[in-house]
Design a protein around this motif. Structure first.
Motif, PDB file in Angstrom:
ATOM      1  N   GLY A 158       0.671  -1.151   0.038  1.00 25.06           N
ATOM      2  CA  GLY A 158       0.211   0.051  -0.018  1.00 25.06           C
ATOM      3  C   GLY A 158       0.796   1.181   0.039  1.00 25.06           C
ATOM      4  O   GLY A 158       1.611   1.387   1.021  1.00 25.06           O
ATOM      5  N   LYS A 159       0.582   1.893  -1.184  1.00 28.82           N
ATOM      6  CA  LYS A 159       1.647   3.022  -1.127  1.00 28.82           C
ATOM      7  C   LYS A 159       1.106   4.339  -0.580  1.00 28.82           C
ATOM      8  O   LYS A 159       1.865   5.599  -0.423  1.00 28.82           O
ATOM      9  CB  LYS A 159       2.159   3.444  -2.590  1.00 28.82           C
ATOM     10  CG  LYS A 159       0.901   3.702  -3.612  1.00 28.82           C
ATOM     11  CD  LYS A 159       1.344   4.110  -4.996  1.00 28.82           C
ATOM     12  CE  LYS A 159       0.190   4.417  -5.870  1.00 28.82           C
ATOM     13  NZ  LYS A 159       0.690   4.658  -7.269  1.00 28.82           N
ATOM     14  N   LEU A 160      -0.470   4.488  -0.371  1.00 28.91           N
ATOM     15  CA  LEU A 160      -0.831   5.414   0.269  1.00 28.91           C
ATOM     16  C   LEU A 160      -0.778   5.444   1.784  1.00 28.91           C
ATOM     17  O   LEU A 160      -0.988   4.436   2.283  1.00 28.91           O
ATOM     18  CB  LEU A 160      -2.531   5.588  -0.269  1.00 28.91           C
ATOM     19  CG  LEU A 160      -3.224   6.812   0.575  1.00 28.91           C
ATOM     20  CD1 LEU A 160      -2.886   7.963   0.278  1.00 28.91           C
ATOM     21  CD2 LEU A 160      -4.693   6.406   0.513  1.00 28.91           C
ATOM     22  N   ASN A 214       8.332   5.586   4.742  1.00 26.38           N
ATOM     23  CA  ASN A 214       7.445   6.855   5.259  1.00 26.38           C
ATOM     24  C   ASN A 214       8.094   8.153   5.130  1.00 26.38           C
ATOM     25  O   ASN A 214       7.454   9.185   4.916  1.00 26.38           O
ATOM     26  CB  ASN A 214       7.037   6.424   6.730  1.00 26.38           C
ATOM     27  CG  ASN A 214       5.881   7.332   7.042  1.00 26.38           C
ATOM     28  OD1 ASN A 214       4.961   7.357   6.153  1.00 26.38           O
ATOM     29  ND2 ASN A 214       5.756   7.773   8.382  1.00 26.38           N
ATOM     30  N   SER A 215       9.354   8.070   5.579  1.00 27.93           N
ATOM     31  CA  SER A 215      10.269   9.399   5.573  1.00 27.93           C
ATOM     32  C   SER A 215      10.522  10.110   4.314  1.00 27.93           C
ATOM     33  O   SER A 215      10.854  11.222   4.030  1.00 27.93           O
ATOM     34  CB  SER A 215      11.593   9.216   6.164  1.00 27.93           C
ATOM     35  OG  SER A 215      12.375   8.328   5.228  1.00 27.93           O
ATOM     36  N   PRO A 226      -0.287  11.080   2.266  1.00 23.61           N
ATOM     37  CA  PRO A 226       1.165  10.969   1.757  1.00 23.61           C
ATOM     38  C   PRO A 226       1.325   9.497   0.766  1.00 23.61           C
ATOM     39  O   PRO A 226       0.649   8.648   1.237  1.00 23.61           O
ATOM     40  CB  PRO A 226       1.802  10.846   2.931  1.00 23.61           C
ATOM     41  CG  PRO A 226       0.904  10.677   4.119  1.00 23.61           C
ATOM     42  CD  PRO A 226      -0.573  11.241   3.534  1.00 23.61           C
ATOM     43  N   ARG A 227       1.996   9.780  -0.412  1.00 27.82           N
ATOM     44  CA  ARG A 227       2.213   8.674  -0.922  1.00 27.82           C
ATOM     45  C   ARG A 227       3.623   8.208  -1.375  1.00 27.82           C
ATOM     46  O   ARG A 227       4.608   8.947  -1.246  1.00 27.82           O
ATOM     47  CB  ARG A 227       1.563   8.903  -2.442  1.00 27.82           C
ATOM     48  CG  ARG A 227       0.128   8.476  -2.650  1.00 27.82           C
ATOM     49  CD  ARG A 227      -0.481   8.608  -3.863  1.00 27.82           C
ATOM     50  NE  ARG A 227      -1.688   8.539  -3.901  1.00 27.82           N
ATOM     51  CZ  ARG A 227      -2.813   9.280  -3.498  1.00 27.82           C
ATOM     52  NH1 ARG A 227      -2.331  10.625  -3.112  1.00 27.82           N
ATOM     53  NH2 ARG A 227      -4.206   9.101  -3.487  1.00 27.82           N
ATOM     54  N   ALA A 228       3.795   6.908  -1.247  1.00 35.42           N
ATOM     55  CA  ALA A 228       5.389   6.440  -1.612  1.00 35.42           C
ATOM     56  C   ALA A 228       5.625   6.226  -2.939  1.00 35.42           C
ATOM     57  O   ALA A 228       4.615   6.239  -3.706  1.00 35.42           O
ATOM     58  CB  ALA A 228       5.672   5.424  -0.792  1.00 35.42           C
ATOM     59  N   ASP A 229       6.759   6.632  -3.344  1.00 35.71           N
ATOM     60  CA  ASP A 229       6.990   6.556  -4.756  1.00 35.71           C
ATOM     61  C   ASP A 229       7.947   5.303  -5.263  1.00 35.71           C
ATOM     62  O   ASP A 229       8.928   4.806  -4.527  1.00 35.71           O
ATOM     63  CB  ASP A 229       7.689   7.773  -5.025  1.00 35.71           C
ATOM     64  CG  ASP A 229       8.341   7.885  -6.390  1.00 35.71           C
ATOM     65  OD1 ASP A 229       7.534   7.351  -7.473  1.00 35.71           O
ATOM     66  OD2 ASP A 229       9.426   8.296  -6.670  1.00 35.71           O
ATOM     67  N   TRP A 230       7.483   4.599  -6.351  1.00 32.88           N
ATOM     68  CA  TRP A 230       8.166   3.459  -6.668  1.00 32.88           C
ATOM     69  C   TRP A 230       9.529   3.754  -6.904  1.00 32.88           C
ATOM     70  O   TRP A 230      10.532   3.021  -6.504  1.00 32.88           O
ATOM     71  CB  TRP A 230       7.466   2.744  -8.097  1.00 32.88           C
ATOM     72  CG  TRP A 230       8.336   1.945  -8.676  1.00 32.88           C
ATOM     73  CD1 TRP A 230       8.813   1.991  -9.920  1.00 32.88           C
ATOM     74  CD2 TRP A 230       8.933   0.726  -8.288  1.00 32.88           C
ATOM     75  NE1 TRP A 230       9.556   1.002 -10.230  1.00 32.88           N
ATOM     76  CE2 TRP A 230       9.595  -0.132  -9.292  1.00 32.88           C
ATOM     77  CE3 TRP A 230       8.749  -0.204  -7.360  1.00 32.88           C
ATOM     78  CZ2 TRP A 230      10.226  -1.386  -9.095  1.00 32.88           C
ATOM     79  CZ3 TRP A 230       9.516  -1.386  -6.896  1.00 32.88           C
ATOM     80  CH2 TRP A 230      10.027  -2.147  -8.079  1.00 32.88           C
TER      81      TRP A 230
END
Length: 255
Positions: A127-129, A178-179, A187-191
């Protein structure tokens, strides 16, 4: 008024009970995460010789372990579709439990109005969100999932999917991802960032399996205690609703 006083005094006890149980769950979760974190980055042999990983957030790792960037171990599958086959399950973020990866499938028929991604059994969904929620799971059946999941498929045989799943859900990994997130509200993580993170692992499937078995052995009791405390919170909430209803309808005389 007697009724209000009666409910208020019970409420105080109930809230204190819930607060204590929540604290207990928090402590048990921390213990569980520490065990998993240690096992997937240091192994289970306390006497194994260590070497510097060269990565600040990872520190030292067992000397014989391998390290590779995630993008060389998995492919990020993005197979878009707008329909679900009869044998496929549907997974949204809310169906995956944080930190355990347990999936609760929705009842009844599911409709979705946007494109979804197709996955295969054994793919790892990340889950990137709001990545701090640690929604990482590995379904055992084919299906489709919302676009907020990254779908990782093992590109080579070096790493067991179970081991990858545990490592991607480990506290250290989640914290570093997360950082890196962007977006204040969502907040979303990026591939691109995740793909460059280094995964460390024992060179043989045998050792990976031994570590996974040990993780299960050490965390099963903790997880059972977490589940029990969670159930107790649900039960006391149900009790409170019933109590108020009985007082208000006069089934229970509080005079």
């Amino acid at each position: 008024d007697t009724m209000v006083r009666f409910i208020a005094s019970h409420d105080r006890v109930i809230h204190r009970f819930i607060r204590n149980r929540r604290r207990l769950i928090e402590v048990l979760n921390e213990q569980k995460q520490a065990i998993i974190n240690q096992a997937v980055t240091r192994g289970i042999d306390p006497n194994a010789p260590l070497k510097p990983s060269g990565i600040e957030w990872l520190g030292e790792i067992p000397e014989h372990w391998e390290q590779r960037r995630l993008k060389f171990l998995v492919s990020n599958v993005n197979e878009q579709t707008s329909e679900r086959q009869p044998d496929e399950v549907y997974i949204a973020l809310e169906h995956v439990e944080s930190w355990t990866g347990r999936i609760t499938f929705p009842n009844g028929d599911v409709t979705f109005d946007s494109q979804v991604k197709r996955f295969r059994p054994g793919d790892v969904l990340f889950g990137k969100l709001r990545p701090y929620l640690a929604k990482v799971t590995r379904p055992q059946m084919p299906g489709v999932c919302v676009g907020e999941f990254l779908v990782f498929r093992g590109a080579e045989q070096a790493l067991l999917p179970d081991f990858l799943e545990q490592e991607l859900r480990s506290k250290q990994f989640i914290d570093i991802i997360n950082s890196s997130t962007f977006g204040a509200k969502m907040p979303r993580a990026d591939w691109t960032f995740i793909s460059n993170l280094v995964i460390v692992f024992p060179p043989t499937h045998g050792e990976q399996l031994t570590i996974l078995t040990e993780i299960d052995k050490q965390t099963n009791t903790l997880q059972a205690a977490i589940d029990k405390a969670t159930r107790e919170i649900d039960l006391i909430r149900e009790y409170r609703i019933r109590l108020i209803s009985d007082v208000v309808t006069g089934k229970l005389d509080v005079r």
